[in-house]
Motif scaffolding. Structure first.
Motif, PDB file in Angstrom:
ATOM      1  N   ASN A   1      56.110  56.113  46.393  1.00 57.11           N
ATOM      2  CA  ASN A   1      54.866  56.649  46.545  1.00 57.11           C
ATOM      3  C   ASN A   1      53.608  56.950  45.501  1.00 57.11           C
ATOM      4  OD1 ASN A   1      56.479  57.576  48.837  1.00 57.11           O
ATOM      5  ND2 ASN A   1      57.630  58.967  48.174  1.00 57.11           N
ATOM      6  N   GLN A   2      53.064  56.150  45.019  1.00 58.26           N
ATOM      7  CA  GLN A   2      52.320  56.137  43.781  1.00 58.26           C
ATOM      8  C   GLN A   2      51.028  54.829  44.632  1.00 58.26           C
ATOM      9  OE1 GLN A   2      51.991  58.016  41.118  1.00 58.26           O
ATOM     10  NE2 GLN A   2      54.375  59.034  42.127  1.00 58.26           N
ATOM     11  N   ILE A   3      49.806  55.354  44.319  1.00 54.45           N
ATOM     12  CA  ILE A   3      49.140  54.339  44.747  1.00 54.45           C
ATOM     13  C   ILE A   3      48.310  53.949  43.202  1.00 54.45           C
ATOM     14  CG2 ILE A   3      46.262  54.279  45.297  1.00 54.45           C
ATOM     15  CD1 ILE A   3      46.857  57.039  46.833  1.00 54.45           C
ATOM     16  N   PHE A   4      48.340  53.167  42.833  1.00 57.16           N
ATOM     17  CA  PHE A   4      47.646  52.072  41.733  1.00 57.16           C
ATOM     18  C   PHE A   4      46.472  51.283  41.765  1.00 57.16           C
ATOM     19  CE2 PHE A   4      52.469  52.130  41.340  1.00 57.16           C
ATOM     20  CZ  PHE A   4      52.557  52.859  40.529  1.00 57.16           C
ATOM     21  N   PHE A   5      45.681  51.594  41.132  1.00 51.41           N
ATOM     22  CA  PHE A   5      44.397  51.321  40.946  1.00 51.41           C
ATOM     23  C   PHE A   5      44.616  49.655  40.045  1.00 51.41           C
ATOM     24  CE2 PHE A   5      43.511  55.533  40.928  1.00 51.41           C
ATOM     25  CZ  PHE A   5      42.668  55.476  42.246  1.00 51.41           C
ATOM     26  N   LEU A   6      44.683  48.783  40.321  1.00 44.33           N
ATOM     27  CA  LEU A   6      44.931  47.330  39.278  1.00 44.33           C
ATOM     28  C   LEU A   6      43.810  45.934  39.304  1.00 44.33           C
ATOM     29  CD1 LEU A   6      47.646  45.638  38.652  1.00 44.33           C
ATOM     30  CD2 LEU A   6      48.451  44.807  41.198  1.00 44.33           C
ATOM     31  N   SER A   7      43.816  46.174  38.438  1.00 44.43           N
ATOM     32  CA  SER A   7      42.606  45.790  37.763  1.00 44.43           C
ATOM     33  C   SER A   7      43.297  43.937  36.633  1.00 44.43           C
ATOM     34  CB  SER A   7      41.779  46.246  37.310  1.00 44.43           C
ATOM     35  OG  SER A   7      41.774  46.795  36.253  1.00 44.43           O
ATOM     36  N   GLY A   8      41.952  43.272  36.546  1.00 40.59           N
ATOM     37  CA  GLY A   8      42.213  42.450  35.374  1.00 40.59           C
ATOM     38  C   GLY A   8      42.126  43.211  33.689  1.00 40.59           C
ATOM     39  N   LEU A   9      41.842  42.559  32.766  1.00 43.14           N
ATOM     40  CA  LEU A   9      42.292  43.490  31.539  1.00 43.14           C
ATOM     41  C   LEU A   9      41.002  42.681  31.084  1.00 43.14           C
ATOM     42  CD1 LEU A   9      45.836  41.422  30.294  1.00 43.14           C
ATOM     43  CD2 LEU A   9      45.036  44.089  30.163  1.00 43.14           C
ATOM     44  N   LYS A  10      40.004  41.949  31.599  1.00 46.13           N
ATOM     45  CA  LYS A  10      38.788  41.517  30.937  1.00 46.13           C
ATOM     46  C   LYS A  10      37.518  42.024  32.414  1.00 46.13           C
ATOM     47  CE  LYS A  10      35.733  38.890  28.507  1.00 46.13           C
ATOM     48  NZ  LYS A  10      35.345  37.491  27.890  1.00 46.13           N
ATOM     49  N   GLY A  11      36.459  42.817  32.015  1.00 46.12           N
ATOM     50  CA  GLY A  11      35.763  42.536  33.062  1.00 46.12           C
ATOM     51  C   GLY A  11      34.649  41.515  32.774  1.00 46.12           C
ATOM     52  N   TRP A  12      33.478  40.745  33.678  1.00 47.01           N
ATOM     53  CA  TRP A  12      33.049  40.258  33.979  1.00 47.01           C
ATOM     54  C   TRP A  12      31.790  40.407  34.508  1.00 47.01           C
ATOM     55  CZ3 TRP A  12      33.653  34.725  32.109  1.00 47.01           C
ATOM     56  CH2 TRP A  12      34.935  34.655  31.520  1.00 47.01           C
ATOM     57  N   VAL A  13      30.448  39.910  34.147  1.00 47.65           N
ATOM     58  CA  VAL A  13      29.507  40.204  34.890  1.00 47.65           C
ATOM     59  C   VAL A  13      29.446  38.908  35.986  1.00 47.65           C
ATOM     60  CG1 VAL A  13      27.939  42.283  33.622  1.00 47.65           C
ATOM     61  CG2 VAL A  13      27.959  39.963  32.981  1.00 47.65           C
ATOM     62  N   SER A  14      28.202  38.948  36.651  1.00 49.93           N
ATOM     63  CA  SER A  14      27.249  37.853  37.138  1.00 49.93           C
ATOM     64  C   SER A  14      26.974  36.787  37.103  1.00 49.93           C
ATOM     65  CB  SER A  14      27.136  38.184  38.089  1.00 49.93           C
ATOM     66  OG  SER A  14      27.353  39.013  39.685  1.00 49.93           O
ATOM     67  N   SER A  15      26.409  37.178  35.596  1.00 51.87           N
ATOM     68  CA  SER A  15      25.756  36.416  35.053  1.00 51.87           C
ATOM     69  C   SER A  15      26.335  35.124  34.053  1.00 51.87           C
ATOM     70  CB  SER A  15      24.575  37.003  33.798  1.00 51.87           C
ATOM     71  OG  SER A  15      25.157  37.886  33.081  1.00 51.87           O
ATOM     72  N   GLU A  16      27.575  35.743  33.705  1.00 54.35           N
ATOM     73  CA  GLU A  16      28.339  35.002  32.376  1.00 54.35           C
ATOM     74  C   GLU A  16      29.442  34.558  33.226  1.00 54.35           C
ATOM     75  OE1 GLU A  16      29.518  38.918  28.976  1.00 54.35           O
ATOM     76  OE2 GLU A  16      30.357  38.685  31.949  1.00 54.35           O
ATOM     77  N   ILE A  17      29.605  34.721  34.573  1.00 50.39           N
ATOM     78  CA  ILE A  17      30.520  34.314  35.943  1.00 50.39           C
ATOM     79  C   ILE A  17      29.945  32.522  35.796  1.00 50.39           C
ATOM     80  CG2 ILE A  17      31.665  33.706  37.732  1.00 50.39           C
ATOM     81  CD1 ILE A  17      32.187  36.761  37.545  1.00 50.39           C
TER      82      ILE A  17
END
Length: 319
Positions: free
Chosen positions: A197-213
């Protein structure tokens, strides 16, 4: 515990199936096309016919099942199937789950879904979240960011094929995840009572912007990208005028969720606490640069193998 996995042939679903089998779960997959799902049968999955657009086919799939993992979703551009599958079909699934006294229902939603009810798919996902909460079925909802797998089509392949890469002018950091890691969280939720009965916001450990990818892919591919920038305001104007998912499928596939993923959020602040709750060490998580490196290594090996085969054929012809 016996699992019914819906969407088992998809990018995320097959990872959940594979890891569930590895952990010893009894796995059943509801499928419409047995030929397409034959690889799951070879893995050891029980295949049963079921179609979310045919409510009468759903209850038999739930016989003897403890938990449902719903990893199915329509593509944003498949407007005709959105209501039939992602609303009507899933409402029938929830009702069937109630009747079958399912002990856990895991559902995958999207980041910032509640802020974009004007977008058909987001409106339906948010609606199903509410219906699950009202159903009295023990549920776990994961709101996801983008998958690493989707970035291959968006960035790597266009660079390799000298095709344009469509990006917005925003520099928002997005913490993408590998579907293998999302599957880990999904199955771990079945083992941790506190996730019910929980909602989890699941994400990776590091954020990336388009230019970096893009830079990362250029370095690994040894080629320069052709970048086409679409200002986010233009994207918003076009989406409002033509309908968010109707103004060009090729481009919309790459940009449709730019606004959604680009909205400010605060779940990244609690990411490490989330990992701790699920007893998942951050060192276990696949990093984006490692994922791309492995992809290009496998690709180059395949190209070398193809080249070797061509050389061998030419030699055989000469001989």
């Amino acid at each position: 515990m016996s699992l019914l996995i819906i969407g088992g042939t998809g990018t995320l679903g097959r990872q959940i199936v594979l890891q569930a089998l590895t952990k010893g779960y009894k796995v059943r997959c509801m499928v419409r096309n047995f030929r397409k799902a034959n690889f799951l049968k070879e893995w050891g999955v029980e295949l049963v016919y079921g179609d979310l657009t045919r409510p009468e086919t759903i209850p038999p799939c739930l016989k003897g099942i403890t938990a449902i993992i719903d990893a199915s979703t329509s593509r944003p551009t498949e407007l005709e199937s959105l209501k039939k599958v992602d609303w009507d079909g899933k409402l029938c699934l929830i009702e069937a789950a109630k009747a079958a006294k399912i002990q856990r229902f895991i559902f995958f939603s999207a980041q910032n879904v509640e802020q974009f009810e004007s977008i058909p798919l987001m409106k339906l996902k948010y609606g199903i979240e509410k219906k699950l909460q009202q159903s009295k079925i023990p549920y776990t909802i994961f709101r996801l960011t983008g998958f690493y797998q989707g970035l291959i089509e968006q960035y790597a392949i266009p660079i390799l094929e000298n095709l344009p890469i469509w990006v917005t002018n925003e520099n928002t950091y997005i913490a993408y995840m590998d579907t293998q890691d999302i599957a880990k969280f999904c199955l771990r939720a079945l083992q941790i009572p506190q996730t019910s009965n929980q909602i989890f916001f699941l994400s990776g450990l590091k954020g990336w912007v388009s230019s970096e990818i893009i830079t990362l892919c250029e370095q690994l591919a040894g080629q320069t990208a052709r970048v086409q920038r679409v200002p986010l305001i233009i994207l918003q104007l076009i989406s409002n005028f033509f309908g968010f998912f109707e103004w060009g499928q090729n481009i919309s596939d790459r940009l449709a969720f730019a606004e959604i993923l680009g909205t400010e959020n605060n779940f990244s602040k609690s990411t490490f606490d989330l990992y701790k709750m699920f007893k998942i060490d951050s060192d276990e998580i696949i990093q984006l640069d490692d994922y791309f490196l492995e992809y290009f290594i496998r690709l180059l090996k395949r190209l070398r193998d193809i080249n070797f085969e061509d050389v061998q054929k030419q030699r055989n012809l000469i001989l």
